[in-house]
Design a protein around this motif. Structure first.
Motif, PDB file in Angstrom:
ATOM      1  N   ARG A 306      47.647  47.991  70.073  1.00 16.13           N
ATOM      2  CA  ARG A 306      47.694  48.728  69.042  1.00 16.13           C
ATOM      3  C   ARG A 306      49.377  49.035  68.902  1.00 16.13           C
ATOM      4  NH1 ARG A 306      43.163  48.889  65.870  1.00 16.13           N
ATOM      5  NH2 ARG A 306      43.880  50.891  65.093  1.00 16.13           N
ATOM      6  N   TRP A 307      49.736  49.427  67.579  1.00 13.32           N
ATOM      7  CA  TRP A 307      51.075  50.018  67.415  1.00 13.32           C
ATOM      8  C   TRP A 307      50.526  51.838  67.144  1.00 13.32           C
ATOM      9  CZ3 TRP A 307      55.576  48.111  68.623  1.00 13.32           C
ATOM     10  CH2 TRP A 307      55.590  46.670  68.659  1.00 13.32           C
ATOM     11  N   VAL A 308      51.392  52.607  67.959  1.00 15.03           N
ATOM     12  CA  VAL A 308      51.179  53.888  67.843  1.00 15.03           C
ATOM     13  C   VAL A 308      52.349  54.813  67.484  1.00 15.03           C
ATOM     14  CG1 VAL A 308      48.927  54.203  68.917  1.00 15.03           C
ATOM     15  CG2 VAL A 308      51.039  54.440  70.339  1.00 15.03           C
ATOM     16  N   THR A 309      52.242  56.018  66.639  1.00 16.42           N
ATOM     17  CA  THR A 309      53.419  56.670  66.535  1.00 16.42           C
ATOM     18  C   THR A 309      53.095  58.195  67.046  1.00 16.42           C
ATOM     19  OG1 THR A 309      52.440  57.639  64.316  1.00 16.42           O
ATOM     20  CG2 THR A 309      53.851  55.581  64.370  1.00 16.42           C
ATOM     21  N   ALA A 310      54.045  58.983  67.125  1.00 16.20           N
ATOM     22  CA  ALA A 310      53.943  60.337  67.708  1.00 16.20           C
ATOM     23  C   ALA A 310      52.759  61.074  67.051  1.00 16.20           C
ATOM     24  CB  ALA A 310      55.213  61.088  67.587  1.00 16.20           C
ATOM     25  N   PRO A 319      40.150  58.254  70.705  1.00 18.47           N
ATOM     26  CA  PRO A 319      40.483  57.443  71.818  1.00 18.47           C
ATOM     27  C   PRO A 319      41.660  56.724  71.059  1.00 18.47           C
ATOM     28  CG  PRO A 319      38.462  56.380  70.908  1.00 18.47           C
ATOM     29  CD  PRO A 319      38.727  57.883  70.171  1.00 18.47           C
ATOM     30  N   LEU A 320      42.531  56.206  72.000  1.00 20.91           N
ATOM     31  CA  LEU A 320      44.064  55.485  71.661  1.00 20.91           C
ATOM     32  C   LEU A 320      43.653  54.178  71.241  1.00 20.91           C
ATOM     33  CD1 LEU A 320      46.251  56.403  74.747  1.00 20.91           C
ATOM     34  CD2 LEU A 320      46.540  57.157  72.372  1.00 20.91           C
ATOM     35  N   HIS A 321      42.365  53.358  71.525  1.00 17.39           N
ATOM     36  CA  HIS A 321      42.299  52.148  71.165  1.00 17.39           C
ATOM     37  C   HIS A 321      41.664  52.069  69.781  1.00 17.39           C
ATOM     38  CE1 HIS A 321      38.094  53.261  72.545  1.00 17.39           C
ATOM     39  NE2 HIS A 321      37.705  52.433  71.350  1.00 17.39           N
ATOM     40  N   ARG A 322      41.899  53.294  69.120  1.00 18.48           N
ATOM     41  CA  ARG A 322      41.160  53.479  67.472  1.00 18.48           C
ATOM     42  C   ARG A 322      42.350  53.905  66.746  1.00 18.48           C
ATOM     43  NH1 ARG A 322      35.024  55.698  67.871  1.00 18.48           N
ATOM     44  NH2 ARG A 322      34.135  53.778  68.953  1.00 18.48           N
ATOM     45  N   VAL A 323      43.427  54.653  67.274  1.00 22.13           N
ATOM     46  CA  VAL A 323      44.563  55.114  66.528  1.00 22.13           C
ATOM     47  C   VAL A 323      45.325  54.228  66.308  1.00 22.13           C
ATOM     48  CG1 VAL A 323      43.966  57.418  67.522  1.00 22.13           C
ATOM     49  CG2 VAL A 323      45.718  56.107  68.690  1.00 22.13           C
ATOM     50  N   GLY A 324      46.393  54.550  65.205  1.00 22.80           N
ATOM     51  CA  GLY A 324      47.426  53.436  65.059  1.00 22.80           C
ATOM     52  C   GLY A 324      47.194  52.267  64.117  1.00 22.80           C
ATOM     53  N   LEU A 325      47.728  51.129  64.308  1.00 21.69           N
ATOM     54  CA  LEU A 325      47.330  49.930  63.565  1.00 21.69           C
ATOM     55  C   LEU A 325      47.380  48.765  64.500  1.00 21.69           C
ATOM     56  CD1 LEU A 325      50.156  50.411  60.648  1.00 21.69           C
ATOM     57  CD2 LEU A 325      47.606  50.666  60.720  1.00 21.69           C
ATOM     58  N   PRO A 326      46.792  47.928  64.126  1.00 18.33           N
ATOM     59  CA  PRO A 326      46.454  46.539  65.239  1.00 18.33           C
ATOM     60  C   PRO A 326      48.133  45.953  65.476  1.00 18.33           C
ATOM     61  CG  PRO A 326      44.933  46.694  63.311  1.00 18.33           C
ATOM     62  CD  PRO A 326      45.803  47.761  63.045  1.00 18.33           C
ATOM     63  N   ALA A 327      48.198  45.517  66.438  1.00 17.66           N
ATOM     64  CA  ALA A 327      49.201  44.798  67.134  1.00 17.66           C
ATOM     65  C   ALA A 327      49.353  43.294  66.521  1.00 17.66           C
ATOM     66  CB  ALA A 327      49.480  44.861  68.473  1.00 17.66           C
ATOM     67  N   THR A 328      49.431  43.145  65.426  1.00 16.77           N
ATOM     68  CA  THR A 328      49.557  41.714  64.760  1.00 16.77           C
ATOM     69  C   THR A 328      50.981  41.152  64.811  1.00 16.77           C
ATOM     70  OG1 THR A 328      49.892  42.817  62.517  1.00 16.77           O
ATOM     71  CG2 THR A 328      47.685  42.349  63.226  1.00 16.77           C
ATOM     72  N   ALA A 329      51.474  40.163  64.160  1.00 20.40           N
ATOM     73  CA  ALA A 329      52.759  39.294  64.038  1.00 20.40           C
ATOM     74  C   ALA A 329      52.875  38.888  65.317  1.00 20.40           C
ATOM     75  CB  ALA A 329      53.687  40.233  63.616  1.00 20.40           C
ATOM     76  N   VAL A 330      52.168  38.010  65.936  1.00 22.26           N
ATOM     77  CA  VAL A 330      52.189  37.422  67.128  1.00 22.26           C
ATOM     78  C   VAL A 330      52.777  36.051  67.548  1.00 22.26           C
ATOM     79  CG1 VAL A 330      51.168  36.836  69.579  1.00 22.26           C
ATOM     80  CG2 VAL A 330      50.634  39.069  68.068  1.00 22.26           C
ATOM     81  N   VAL A 331      53.450  35.841  68.128  1.00 22.51           N
ATOM     82  CA  VAL A 331      54.084  34.291  68.344  1.00 22.51           C
ATOM     83  C   VAL A 331      54.256  34.114  69.968  1.00 22.51           C
ATOM     84  CG1 VAL A 331      55.401  34.268  66.170  1.00 22.51           C
ATOM     85  CG2 VAL A 331      56.707  35.014  68.465  1.00 22.51           C
ATOM     86  N   GLU A 332      54.043  32.821  70.075  1.00 25.38           N
ATOM     87  CA  GLU A 332      54.429  32.374  71.548  1.00 25.38           C
ATOM     88  C   GLU A 332      55.658  31.945  71.589  1.00 25.38           C
ATOM     89  OE1 GLU A 332      51.203  29.731  73.107  1.00 25.38           O
ATOM     90  OE2 GLU A 332      49.533  30.962  72.493  1.00 25.38           O
ATOM     91  N   PRO A 333      56.080  31.464  72.859  1.00 25.36           N
ATOM     92  CA  PRO A 333      57.535  31.070  73.366  1.00 25.36           C
ATOM     93  C   PRO A 333      57.980  29.875  72.517  1.00 25.36           C
ATOM     94  CG  PRO A 333      56.640  31.825  75.298  1.00 25.36           C
ATOM     95  CD  PRO A 333      55.523  31.929  74.298  1.00 25.36           C
TER      96      PRO A 333
END
Length: 403
Positions: A306-310, A319-333
């Protein structure tokens, strides 16, 4: 044609290869001569009807040439048994062509079975290949093609082509019928596989961007498979042979060069990141000490969560796994900077998260990384242009001095 058309160590050589169909005034393929180096991906690209698929099919004799020769490893395969030849050449097509009445394991093991491998050896090879293309053997070996997504079927098609460990693979628009997001992922996955297996691959596409991304070398074909230019992607982008090549490349050549650079080749930025199980007070400190407005939370395996702000961290009751936004935009090396830029467009924080093959966080690529790469590319072009200008001026200077 450039010097790239003659490699010092060709795995495949096409010599004046020609195909004429009865009743047609001009040949479909008119005397193409081409050397394809061992262990490289050579892409045939050109307008519709230029004969690129015909060339591909003449290599494994799905279409018999009218004249000319195909040599693989120095052997003239136009004189070999066609069925035996095809069993030693992997073949992947756009429609995939899996047998619907066979399981995944039976499809992948088809060629080894035809070659009369022992059952135990076939089973081991099937499992090895499914793991290679990112499919869990225990989960997929007994499924049927209708139970798979388009991307999964294409992975099985690649595994089948690798079944008997052929030295040569032919790929005809292999990712053309898949949605853009899945296509990008499969291209990257295939390039990762190729880095391990180092097959000699002839790859047909109509898409110049795919050719630039996939090819070690590119042959741009005119009508009747006349070669307009055969060279590395970088050379074609920076020094197109003529107006036809320039038109085929199209606008935005500088942006297309982002497909030449892999994420693993650039320095990664490190965004503030921490485990989702960390104390919130420490997470707040990490965020406050950074210059960023968001914190990346990782799961137990260090995978982005997740991405979370203050403000998100202040929501104590959730719970932290429900706040913020999903961590998308993922690439491999092994993804390109062009892939990373595409992901940035959809990112909530303006960067692409880089993970290893197991999905573990490695760092981020942001717009600054991309612009730095573009600046370096521009500098390379300017240096090359200066070197060419100096080389062209030198003979004239020398004549002047003698005079």
């Amino acid at each position: 044609m450039t010097d790239a058309s003659r490699s010092p160590e060709p795995m495949i050589r096409l010599e004046s290869l020609t195909k004429r169909y009865p009743g047609q005034a001009v040949p479909a393929v008119d005397g193409i001569t081409l050397d394809i180096p061992k262990g490289e991906i050579v892409v045939l690209v050109g307008p519709s009807g230029c004969g690129k698929t015909t060339v591909l099919k003449m290599i494994n004799r799905l279409i018999e040439p009218t004249s000319g020769r195909v040599l693989i490893g120095g052997e003239d395969v136009t004189r070999a048994d066609a069925d035996e030849l095809r069993r030693h050449i992997g073949y992947v097509i756009q429609q995939i062509g899996l047998f619907p009445h066979m399981t995944v394991a039976e499809n992948v093991g088809m060629v080894p079975k035809l070659l009369r491998w022992e059952k135990q050896r076939i089973a081991a090879r099937v499992d090895e290949l499914l793991e290679l293309v990112g499919l869990d053997p225990a989960e997929y070996r007994d499924r049927y093609p209708k139970e798979l997504s388009g991307g999964q079927r294409q992975r099985v098609g690649v595994a089948r082509a690798l079944g008997a460990d052929p030295p040569v693979m032919l790929m005809d628009e292999p990712f053309g019928a898949i949605d853009p997001i899945t296509r990008d992922r499969l291209q990257n996955e295939f390039l990762r596989i190729q880095a391990d297996v180092r097959k000699t691959i002839v790859f047909v596409t109509h898409d110049i961007d795919e050719a630039i991304k996939m090819g070690d070398r590119i042959a741009i074909l005119r009508e009747q498979s006349h070669i307009a230019q055969y060279d590395t992607p970088e050379a074609i982008l920076t020094a197109p042979a003529d107006g036809f090549v320039e038109d085929f490349i199209g606008a935005g050549a500088a942006l297309k060069r982002l497909n030449l650079t892999r994420v693993r080749e650039v320095p990664l930025d490190h965004w503030p990141a921490a485990s989702v199980h960390e104390d919130r007070a420490r997470l707040r400190r990490l965020l406050a000490e950074s210059e960023q407005g968001s914190l990346l939370l990782l799961d137990e395996e260090d995978r982005p969560l997740r991405w979370v702000t203050a403000r998100d961290l202040a929501r104590e009751r959730e719970p932290l796994h429900r706040v913020g936004l999903p961590a998308t935009a993922v690439v491999e090396p092994h993804a390109t900077l062009h892939d990373a830029l595409d992901e940035m467009v959809t990112s909530t924080v303006g960067c692409a998260i880089v993970v290893d093959r197991r999905g573990r966080y490695q760092g981020v690529v942001d717009l600054g990384t991309v612009t730095s790469a573009i600046d370096e590319m521009r500098s390379d072009v300017r240096r090359r242009d200066r070197a060419v200008a100096e080389a062209e001026a030198a003979p004239g200077d020398a004549v002047g001095e003698v005079g």
